[in-house]
Motif scaffolding. Structure first.
Motif, PDB file in Angstrom:
ATOM      1  N   THR A  78     -11.579  18.325  47.446  1.00 52.18           N
ATOM      2  CA  THR A  78     -12.830  18.995  47.062  1.00 52.18           C
ATOM      3  C   THR A  78     -12.599  20.210  46.178  1.00 52.18           C
ATOM      4  O   THR A  78     -13.545  20.711  45.572  1.00 52.18           O
ATOM      5  CB  THR A  78     -13.616  19.426  48.310  1.00 52.18           C
ATOM      6  OG1 THR A  78     -12.794  20.304  49.109  1.00 52.18           O
ATOM      7  CG2 THR A  78     -14.006  18.210  49.143  1.00 52.18           C
ATOM      8  N   ALA A  79     -11.356  20.696  46.103  1.00 56.45           N
ATOM      9  CA  ALA A  79     -11.065  21.861  45.259  1.00 56.45           C
ATOM     10  C   ALA A  79      -9.570  21.906  44.963  1.00 56.45           C
ATOM     11  O   ALA A  79      -8.744  21.506  45.792  1.00 56.45           O
ATOM     12  CB  ALA A  79     -11.508  23.156  45.935  1.00 56.45           C
ATOM     13  N   ILE A  80      -9.249  22.399  43.770  1.00 58.24           N
ATOM     14  CA  ILE A  80      -7.856  22.578  43.358  1.00 58.24           C
ATOM     15  C   ILE A  80      -7.659  24.021  42.947  1.00 58.24           C
ATOM     16  O   ILE A  80      -8.390  24.539  42.084  1.00 58.24           O
ATOM     17  CB  ILE A  80      -7.483  21.661  42.175  1.00 58.24           C
ATOM     18  CG1 ILE A  80      -7.651  20.187  42.544  1.00 58.24           C
ATOM     19  CG2 ILE A  80      -6.057  21.934  41.696  1.00 58.24           C
ATOM     20  CD1 ILE A  80      -7.463  19.237  41.373  1.00 58.24           C
ATOM     21  N   CYS A  81      -6.683  24.693  43.550  1.00 55.90           N
ATOM     22  CA  CYS A  81      -6.305  26.058  43.154  1.00 55.90           C
ATOM     23  C   CYS A  81      -4.868  25.994  42.653  1.00 55.90           C
ATOM     24  O   CYS A  81      -3.914  26.114  43.439  1.00 55.90           O
ATOM     25  CB  CYS A  81      -6.443  27.026  44.328  1.00 55.90           C
ATOM     26  SG  CYS A  81      -5.981  28.725  43.899  1.00 55.90           S
ATOM     27  N   HIS A  82      -4.715  25.764  41.363  1.00 53.58           N
ATOM     28  CA  HIS A  82      -3.363  25.603  40.811  1.00 53.58           C
ATOM     29  C   HIS A  82      -2.608  26.922  40.789  1.00 53.58           C
ATOM     30  O   HIS A  82      -1.370  26.933  40.821  1.00 53.58           O
ATOM     31  CB  HIS A  82      -3.442  25.020  39.401  1.00 53.58           C
ATOM     32  CG  HIS A  82      -2.121  24.551  38.883  1.00 53.58           C
ATOM     33  ND1 HIS A  82      -1.393  23.539  39.493  1.00 53.58           N
ATOM     34  CD2 HIS A  82      -1.360  24.968  37.824  1.00 53.58           C
ATOM     35  CE1 HIS A  82      -0.267  23.347  38.832  1.00 53.58           C
ATOM     36  NE2 HIS A  82      -0.218  24.204  37.817  1.00 53.58           N
ATOM     37  N   ARG A  83      -3.338  27.999  40.768  1.00 56.31           N
ATOM     38  CA  ARG A  83      -2.688  29.313  40.795  1.00 56.31           C
ATOM     39  C   ARG A  83      -1.815  29.472  42.035  1.00 56.31           C
ATOM     40  O   ARG A  83      -0.717  30.008  41.979  1.00 56.31           O
ATOM     41  CB  ARG A  83      -3.774  30.391  40.757  1.00 56.31           C
ATOM     42  CG  ARG A  83      -3.262  31.812  40.857  1.00 56.31           C
ATOM     43  CD  ARG A  83      -4.438  32.772  40.885  1.00 56.31           C
ATOM     44  NE  ARG A  83      -4.028  34.109  41.235  1.00 56.31           N
ATOM     45  CZ  ARG A  83      -4.860  35.101  41.504  1.00 56.31           C
ATOM     46  NH1 ARG A  83      -6.167  34.871  41.467  1.00 56.31           N
ATOM     47  NH2 ARG A  83      -4.418  36.298  41.820  1.00 56.31           N
TER      48      ARG A  83
END
Length: 452
Positions: A78-83
């Motif tokens: 549901t969400a991607i935080c590549h940081r």
């Protein structure tokens, strides 16, 4: 050991993981794939599932059976935080969880493009998944059974009316195959007249099949109309409340079955819930080598392919052109993506994706098809054979190829199965019906069971 996280188990995701399993050295990396479905749908076979020419399970490739070295998670990213190199996963059961990774492959695919038209959300069925294709077929077969028990009139006419919205490949193939099935069913229903069968294909543009040139597209329209279909070009659905279809041309009619194939839209997760760069259409910004980024900037450890990615089309003469969202590109992008990940892991440069189209081929029903490669156009039975030959070679794994071939051979000798299993969508109805009062047959059955 590095973790390679694959988001989505469609064409691009499946082929990426499948090729990585074959090419990675022992201990070089582990693969995790997240998808809400336990299988990859081979979408070119969905029109034949609709027509009963292929069993539903044969159009689905099991992830766990063929990705034996990959950890499969049943859930939705549901969400991607590549940081921070984490994703949020919503599993089939239980609360959301965070999952870490070292390398991410975003192949979440596109979603069906929906429009805010009254009644469509309540009436229409999509055609992107096996379950939808099965439901379309069962709905048609059930409608025939119900219509055969009625006298001619408005209700019977509604039951024998089918509407497809969208004149792209998916819509035209599904429309042609279902029309072929419905026409063949008339032999088994002598109570029904062929003139009562109404099939409507609605397209907002002035032509269908944008992947082929004008003349073949016009031939397809003429071919469908000769078979009794109604093709509405330059038409839009204004309303479909309670199955009453109102078109922008002023035409109105009632329909029992509406299939929505009006194109794709950007995946909401990619469009709104990631810190990776996206373009103005909500697609993942991807370089020609399938790394996420722009021509001048690379986002480390992030890759993308398939329908959710804006992949430059280096084979096109049009500046800035992107590859079209179809299976032909997604499969090849997935294979190259795996090779490029391994190349980068081992200190080599990735290669650009370049693929020249092999042409466009479509089924229009049993023994009917169309194929175009540049100026070469093939119609009818030869094109239909080319369609089947190409896709039986393209569907992954020999196990699936053999199963599909066997059902085709069986169908050639014995015809398509015309049994509706719509009741499987409500499996408890029969169980609960046994408890209804005033049914002597049910009570006698219960007494017999008790005596035994």
């Amino acid at each position: 050991m590095r973790t390679i996280l694959v988001v989505g188990g469609g064409y691009a995701g499946f082929y990426t993981a499948w090729r990585l399993e074959k090419k990675l050295r022992r201990g070089e990396a582990q693969i995790v794939l997240v998808d809400p479905r336990p299988y990859m749908t081979y979408q070119p076979f969905l029109p034949e599932v609709v027509a009963g020419s292929i069993e539903a399970r044969h159009a689905a490739v099991s992830l766990r059976r063929h990705l034996k070295k990959t950890r499969i998670l049943a859930g939705t990213v549901t969400a991607i935080c590549h940081r921070h190199k984490t994703v949020t996963v919503r599993p089939s059961l239980g609360p959301d969880v965070e999952l870490g990774y070292d390398i991410i492959v975003v192949t979440a695919g596109a979603v069906t493009r929906k429009l805010a038209i009254p009644g469509v959300a309540e009436q229409a069925i999509g055609m992107k998944h096996v379950e939808e294709a099965v439901a379309i077929r069962d709905r048609l077969l059930t409608a025939f059974d119900q219509a055969a028990a009625l006298e001619p009139g408005p209700l019977r006419k509604r039951l024998l009316t089918t509407t497809f919205v969208g004149g792209g490949f998916s819509g035209v193939e599904g429309f042609g195959e279902l029309l072929s099935l419905a026409t063949s069913l008339l032999k088994s229903y002598p109570q029904l007249d062929a003139r009562e069968l109404q099939f409507h294909l609605i397209e907002a543009q002035g032509r269908i099949l944008p992947e082929v040139t004008d003349e073949p597209g016009e031939w397809v329209v003429r071919s469908l109309e000769k078979r009794g279909a109604h093709v509405h070009l330059n038409s839009q659905v204004l309303s479909a409340t309670d199955g009453h279809v109102v078109l922008s041309t002023g035409e109105e009619y009632d329909t029992e079955l509406m299939v929505w194939t009006a194109g794709n839209a950007a995946n909401p997760m990619v469009r709104s819930h990631t810190d990776l760069p996206i373009d103005k259409r909500g697609l993942l910004s991807v370089r020609a080598d399938l790394r996420v980024g722009t021509k001048d900037e690379v986002i480390p450890d992030a890759w993308g392919a398939g329908d959710d990615a804006a992949v430059p089309d280096l084979a096109s003469e049009i500046p800035g052109a992107l590859t079209v969202p179809n299976a032909q590109h997604a499969v090849r992008q997935g294979k190259l993506l795996a090779k490029n990940i391994i190349a980068v892991l081992r200190g080599r440069e990735p290669k650009n994706y370049v693929h020249h189209s092999l042409g466009s081929v479509a089924t229009l029903g049993l023994y009917r098809g169309i194929f175009q490669y540049r100026r070469l156009v093939i119609k009818g039975l030869p094109a239909w054979l080319m369609h089947r030959g190409y896709h039986v070679l393209a569907v992954p794994t020999w196990e699936r190829k053999i199963r599909v071939l066997s059902i085709w051979i069986t169908g050639f000798f014995f015809g398509r199965d015309i049994v509706s299993l719509a009741s499987v969508q409500h499996p408890r109805d029969a169980f609960l019906a046994e408890d209804l009062p005033g049914k002597p047959a049910d009570r006698s059955t219960a007494k017999t069971a008790q005596a035994g």
